[in-house]
Design a protein around this motif. Structure first.
Motif, PDB file in Angstrom:
ATOM      1  N   ILE A   1       0.834  -1.205   0.000  1.00  0.00           N
ATOM      2  CA  ILE A   1       0.000   0.000   0.000  1.00  0.00           C
ATOM      3  C   ILE A   1       0.869   1.255   0.000  1.00  0.00           C
ATOM      4  O   ILE A   1       0.618   2.217  -0.756  1.00  0.00           O
ATOM      5  CB  ILE A   1      -0.939   0.009   1.223  1.00  0.00           C
ATOM      6  CG1 ILE A   1      -2.022  -1.067   1.068  1.00  0.00           C
ATOM      7  CG2 ILE A   1      -1.581   1.377   1.409  1.00  0.00           C
ATOM      8  CD1 ILE A   1      -3.011  -0.801  -0.040  1.00  0.00           C
ATOM      9  N   ARG A   2       1.882   1.262   0.807  1.00  0.00           N
ATOM     10  CA  ARG A   2       2.733   2.452   0.901  1.00  0.00           C
ATOM     11  C   ARG A   2       3.500   2.690  -0.412  1.00  0.00           C
ATOM     12  O   ARG A   2       3.672   3.836  -0.845  1.00  0.00           O
ATOM     13  CB  ARG A   2       3.697   2.321   2.073  1.00  0.00           C
ATOM     14  CG  ARG A   2       2.987   2.334   3.423  1.00  0.00           C
ATOM     15  CD  ARG A   2       3.934   2.400   4.602  1.00  0.00           C
ATOM     16  NE  ARG A   2       3.204   2.335   5.854  1.00  0.00           N
ATOM     17  CZ  ARG A   2       2.575   3.368   6.410  1.00  0.00           C
ATOM     18  NH1 ARG A   2       2.614   4.547   5.811  1.00  0.00           N
ATOM     19  NH2 ARG A   2       1.931   3.239   7.558  1.00  0.00           N
ATOM     20  N   GLU A   3       3.942   1.624  -1.026  1.00  0.00           N
ATOM     21  CA  GLU A   3       4.660   1.787  -2.291  1.00  0.00           C
ATOM     22  C   GLU A   3       3.726   2.260  -3.398  1.00  0.00           C
ATOM     23  O   GLU A   3       4.085   3.127  -4.203  1.00  0.00           O
ATOM     24  CB  GLU A   3       5.332   0.474  -2.690  1.00  0.00           C
ATOM     25  CG  GLU A   3       6.254   0.633  -3.894  1.00  0.00           C
ATOM     26  CD  GLU A   3       7.216  -0.528  -4.062  1.00  0.00           C
ATOM     27  OE1 GLU A   3       7.903  -0.560  -5.096  1.00  0.00           O
ATOM     28  OE2 GLU A   3       7.273  -1.394  -3.163  1.00  0.00           O
ATOM     29  N   LEU A   4       2.501   1.724  -3.434  1.00  0.00           N
ATOM     30  CA  LEU A   4       1.527   2.167  -4.438  1.00  0.00           C
ATOM     31  C   LEU A   4       1.157   3.632  -4.236  1.00  0.00           C
ATOM     32  O   LEU A   4       1.022   4.389  -5.204  1.00  0.00           O
ATOM     33  CB  LEU A   4       0.265   1.300  -4.366  1.00  0.00           C
ATOM     34  CG  LEU A   4       0.353  -0.103  -4.960  1.00  0.00           C
ATOM     35  CD1 LEU A   4      -0.931  -0.867  -4.693  1.00  0.00           C
ATOM     36  CD2 LEU A   4       0.622  -0.034  -6.460  1.00  0.00           C
ATOM     37  N   ALA A   5       0.997   4.031  -2.987  1.00  0.00           N
ATOM     38  CA  ALA A   5       0.664   5.424  -2.694  1.00  0.00           C
ATOM     39  C   ALA A   5       1.763   6.361  -3.177  1.00  0.00           C
ATOM     40  O   ALA A   5       1.501   7.442  -3.726  1.00  0.00           O
ATOM     41  CB  ALA A   5       0.415   5.598  -1.203  1.00  0.00           C
ATOM     42  N   GLN A   6       2.997   5.944  -2.983  1.00  0.00           N
ATOM     43  CA  GLN A   6       4.127   6.752  -3.444  1.00  0.00           C
ATOM     44  C   GLN A   6       4.163   6.843  -4.969  1.00  0.00           C
ATOM     45  O   GLN A   6       4.402   7.915  -5.532  1.00  0.00           O
ATOM     46  CB  GLN A   6       5.431   6.159  -2.912  1.00  0.00           C
ATOM     47  CG  GLN A   6       6.662   7.003  -3.245  1.00  0.00           C
ATOM     48  CD  GLN A   6       7.934   6.409  -2.651  1.00  0.00           C
ATOM     49  OE1 GLN A   6       7.901   5.326  -2.078  1.00  0.00           O
ATOM     50  NE2 GLN A   6       9.034   7.120  -2.773  1.00  0.00           N
ATOM     51  N   LEU A   7       3.908   5.721  -5.636  1.00  0.00           N
ATOM     52  CA  LEU A   7       3.918   5.712  -7.099  1.00  0.00           C
ATOM     53  C   LEU A   7       2.796   6.553  -7.684  1.00  0.00           C
ATOM     54  O   LEU A   7       2.936   7.136  -8.756  1.00  0.00           O
ATOM     55  CB  LEU A   7       3.796   4.271  -7.611  1.00  0.00           C
ATOM     56  CG  LEU A   7       4.974   3.335  -7.328  1.00  0.00           C
ATOM     57  CD1 LEU A   7       4.627   1.908  -7.728  1.00  0.00           C
ATOM     58  CD2 LEU A   7       6.226   3.804  -8.069  1.00  0.00           C
TER      59      LEU A   7
ATOM     60  N   LEU B   1      -6.140   5.934 -14.290  1.00  0.00           N
ATOM     61  CA  LEU B   1      -4.767   6.363 -13.998  1.00  0.00           C
ATOM     62  C   LEU B   1      -4.228   7.258 -15.111  1.00  0.00           C
ATOM     63  O   LEU B   1      -4.508   7.028 -16.297  1.00  0.00           O
ATOM     64  CB  LEU B   1      -3.854   5.147 -13.877  1.00  0.00           C
ATOM     65  CG  LEU B   1      -4.074   4.208 -12.681  1.00  0.00           C
ATOM     66  CD1 LEU B   1      -3.318   2.920 -12.917  1.00  0.00           C
ATOM     67  CD2 LEU B   1      -3.643   4.870 -11.390  1.00  0.00           C
ATOM     68  N   ASP B   2      -3.445   8.260 -14.746  1.00  0.00           N
ATOM     69  CA  ASP B   2      -2.765   9.038 -15.774  1.00  0.00           C
ATOM     70  C   ASP B   2      -1.575   8.236 -16.295  1.00  0.00           C
ATOM     71  O   ASP B   2      -1.129   7.258 -15.688  1.00  0.00           O
ATOM     72  CB  ASP B   2      -2.328  10.397 -15.234  1.00  0.00           C
ATOM     73  CG  ASP B   2      -1.345  10.282 -14.089  1.00  0.00           C
ATOM     74  OD1 ASP B   2      -0.193   9.850 -14.338  1.00  0.00           O
ATOM     75  OD2 ASP B   2      -1.711  10.615 -12.941  1.00  0.00           O
TER      76      ASP B   2
ATOM     77  N   ALA C   1       6.388  -0.445 -14.225  1.00  0.00           N
ATOM     78  CA  ALA C   1       7.824  -0.655 -14.045  1.00  0.00           C
ATOM     79  C   ALA C   1       8.129  -1.398 -12.748  1.00  0.00           C
ATOM     80  O   ALA C   1       9.139  -2.110 -12.652  1.00  0.00           O
ATOM     81  CB  ALA C   1       8.549   0.691 -14.069  1.00  0.00           C
ATOM     82  N   HIS C   2       7.270  -1.247 -11.741  1.00  0.00           N
ATOM     83  CA  HIS C   2       7.512  -1.878 -10.437  1.00  0.00           C
ATOM     84  C   HIS C   2       6.581  -3.061 -10.172  1.00  0.00           C
ATOM     85  O   HIS C   2       6.638  -3.660  -9.092  1.00  0.00           O
ATOM     86  CB  HIS C   2       7.318  -0.846  -9.316  1.00  0.00           C
ATOM     87  CG  HIS C   2       8.336   0.252  -9.314  1.00  0.00           C
ATOM     88  ND1 HIS C   2       8.263   1.333 -10.158  1.00  0.00           N
ATOM     89  CD2 HIS C   2       9.467   0.424  -8.581  1.00  0.00           C
ATOM     90  CE1 HIS C   2       9.284   2.145  -9.945  1.00  0.00           C
ATOM     91  NE2 HIS C   2      10.043   1.613  -9.005  1.00  0.00           N
TER      92      HIS C   2
END
Length: 625
Positions: free
Chosen positions: A109-115, A145-146, A155-156
């Motif tokens: 969740i934290r990584e998706l929020a950052q992306l 999504l943009d 990419a991730h």
């Protein structure tokens, strides 16, 4: 002899049994060998699967899943009358999360929020809100999504198990804001609607039509969703498609409007509040429907937050209101054409009947003024229409009475919905003596008849109603039901439905009376004394019409009208009307223009109607070719 024979038979039987036993033993050993061979093959295969390839199949059983993927159906495309696309579909990418496949929820969740450049709390809130949803079902974290965000996630994605990107066709309004009130917009279906029979087969998260054509023709535009059964690996990557049912796209609509004429109508109202409607007098097809202010249709596709919705819904200019059908105004002097036809048909006046106009009419001890203070002198019905003499129609109205005026107004479709099929249509109001008694509990007063005879007082009508009424005047008495879709197309040639005009009624007024009124309406523009003569400079297209000024604030008796108009606040100024058809003989277009607080219909509304008429008759150009 008998003993020898018997002994011989016994020996023969023993020899046969020995021979048969030998044959049976061979068959037994052959069958046993075959069974042993099968067992050996089975054991070898089992050893191969468990020992040699056991790790491979263990990995597949633990990491591969069978998923059911939903395939949204693209909505039908909307075209104008000439086949120009007005509303299409574009690819939209949604971020989904399958919690069953997520290895570390907090980290993911934290990584998706950052992306996605969003606060983690937003995503945690979505996950919490869906905690009762089965874990194998995907939940949507971000819609549409943009491109930059999509690229970062892709990419991730290899190290984000459970993260899925869903492709969905999304609405795209080619001329965003143009014809917005006619076309409408979409928004997400609610839980209550999902339980309704009207939306059987719909899914949570789907967009449905909320307004205009998008709503009225939802069952045609929606289509039918498909699905596929796929095998995916541990990180959600598709391995292979096991089964697939393709979606059925929604049916395409061909509207009756001409986008070039529509754009001219929209430009006419730039900076103003009001509505313009154009119809084909020969079948009721809507050629243009413009309402201002307009709104951003794409904003609904992107999603409105609470603050944006409140700003839109509380805007004092009401941008979501389709003023062409949803707002009713006093028709002002445009109503005089209908009163004239009623008076002629009922024999209250003849084409030669003259009334003197000194600039006012005394009635019941009160002075009812004409718009022209010095009056018009002696006028007949044709001249009264050309110069819009109030006193003439005061007299005609008194002779007719309120109920007979209402009867003829209803013949022309006023006081009732037109049947165009769009949500939010206002029926307007045409008063009768019984209506006032029921609503206000007091009897009708004759002085009120003077007001309604010139389109004031309790009279109200929408621009669509007035355009349709004048279309009936122009074509000699045929009242058509307005319509906005002329063709519905499916996936093959068998699925084409052509829409044609529906004749509501033939108005029971003699052709000779129509000719008198038509001549008067022609003079409004062509005669030097006509109220729209100076406003419409171009005479290349013969236009017939009627100006109207709808009073917003009642003036005190004896007040100076010109001074009051100059001193009035914007919200207290009169509404400006002009309703017309063209050409004057065998008309091809009828137009109603209403500009809120625009002042005089002649100077404000008439030039706008002329531009729309020219745009249609000149093939989309606002000026003659």
């Amino acid at each position: 002899m008998d003993a020898k024979k018997k002994k011989s038979e016994i020996l023969h039987l023993v020899n046969w049994e020995v021979a048969e036993t030998t044959v049976f033993q061979k068959q037994y050993f052959l069958l046993a060998g075959l069974m042993l061979l099968i067992l050996l093959v089975y054991l070898l295969r089992l050893w191969h699967l468990q020992i040699l390839e056991g790790s491979k199949y263990r990995y597949q059983s633990e990491n591969n899943r069978i998923r059911l993927e939903d395939i949204p159906a693209p909505r039908g495309i909307i075209f104008d009358r000439n086949g120009i696309p007005l509303v299409e579909n574009r690819p939209a990418y949604h971020l989904l999360l399958i919690r069953e496949d997520v290895q570390d929820m907090d980290q993911t969740i934290r990584e998706l929020a950052q992306l996605c450049n969003k606060p983690p709390e937003e995503f945690f809130g979505i996950v919490e809100a869906n905690k009762t949803t089965p874990k194998f079902m995907p939940i949507r974290l971000v819609a549409d999504l943009d491109r930059d965000c999509l690229a970062r996630i892709e990419a991730h994605k290899v190290r984000l198990p459970g993260v899925v990107i869903q492709l969905e066709p999304k609405r795209e309004y080619r001329w965003n804001g143009t014809a917005a009130h006619l076309i409408g917009y979409l928004s997400e279906i609610t839980e209550a609607e999902l339980k309704s029979e009207d939306y059987e087969g719909y899914f949570a998260g789907e967009d449905i039509g909320r307004f205009g054509v998008e709503s009225a023709f939802e069952k045609y535009l929606h289509g039918k969703r498909g699905g596929r059964q796929v095998e995916v690996d541990a990180i959600g990557r598709r391995m292979r498609v096991l089964d697939e049912v393709l979606p059925i796209p929604g049916r395409n609509l061909w509207l009756t409007i001409d986008i070039e004429v529509q754009k001219v109508a929209e430009s006419c109202l730039e900076g103003s509040v009001g509505g313009i409607v154009a119809l084909d007098p020969n079948n009721g097809a809507v050629l243009a429907m413009a309402s201002r202010p307009t709104f951003d249709q794409e904003q609904f596709i992107r999603g409105l937050n609470k603050e944006q919705w409140q700003a839109l819904s509380k805007d004092p200019n009401h941008p979501l209101l389709n003023r062409c059908i949803g707002s009713a105004y006093p028709p002002g002097s445009t109503y005089k054409a209908i009163v004239a036809l009623a008076a002629l048909k009922e024999g209250m006046v003849t084409p030669e009947t003259n009334f003197g106009c000194p600039g006012f009419l005394y009635f019941a001890g009160r002075k009812y003024r004409c718009w022209r203070d010095r009056g018009h002198g002696s006028v007949d019905v044709e001249r009264a229409l050309i110069q819009s003499c109030d006193v003439y129609f005061y007299q005609a109205g008194l002779r007719l009475g309120v109920d007979r005026i209402a009867q003829y107004a209803h013949y022309f479709g006023l006081g009732e919905r037109t049947g165009i099929g769009l949500k939010g249509e206002n029926p307007g109001n045409i008063p009768t003596a019984a209506w006032k008694k029921k609503v206000f509990h007091v009897p009708w007063q004759k002085g009120e008849t003077l007001s309604i005879a010139i389109g004031q007082g309790f009279d109200t009508a929408t621009p669509l109603q007035m355009a349709n009424a004048f279309a009936a005047i122009g074509n000699g008495g045929k009242l058509w039901q307005p319509f906005v879709v002329r063709r519905i197309e499916g996936g093959n040639s068998d699925e084409i439905d052509e829409m044609k005009g529906k004749l509501k009624r033939t108005i029971p007024v003699d052709a000779r009376y129509f000719q008198v009124v038509q001549k008067g309406l022609c003079g409004v523009v062509q005669d030097e004394r006509g109220t729209a003569h100076s406003a419409i400079k171009d005479r290349s297209i013969p236009i017939s019409g009627k100006t109207g000024t709808a009073q917003v604030v009642k003036l005190a008796e004896g007040a100076n009208r010109k001074l009051a108009a100059k001193m009035a606040k914007l919200t207290e100024r009169d509404h400006a009307w002009f309703v017309a058809y063209a050409p004057s003989v065998d008309p091809k277009i009828a137009v109603a223009v209403l500009v809120e607080h625009g002042g005089h219909g002649s100077s404000t509304a008439a030039p706008l109607a002329q531009r729309v008429i020219a745009a249609y008759l000149n093939g989309g150009a606002a000026e003659p070719k």
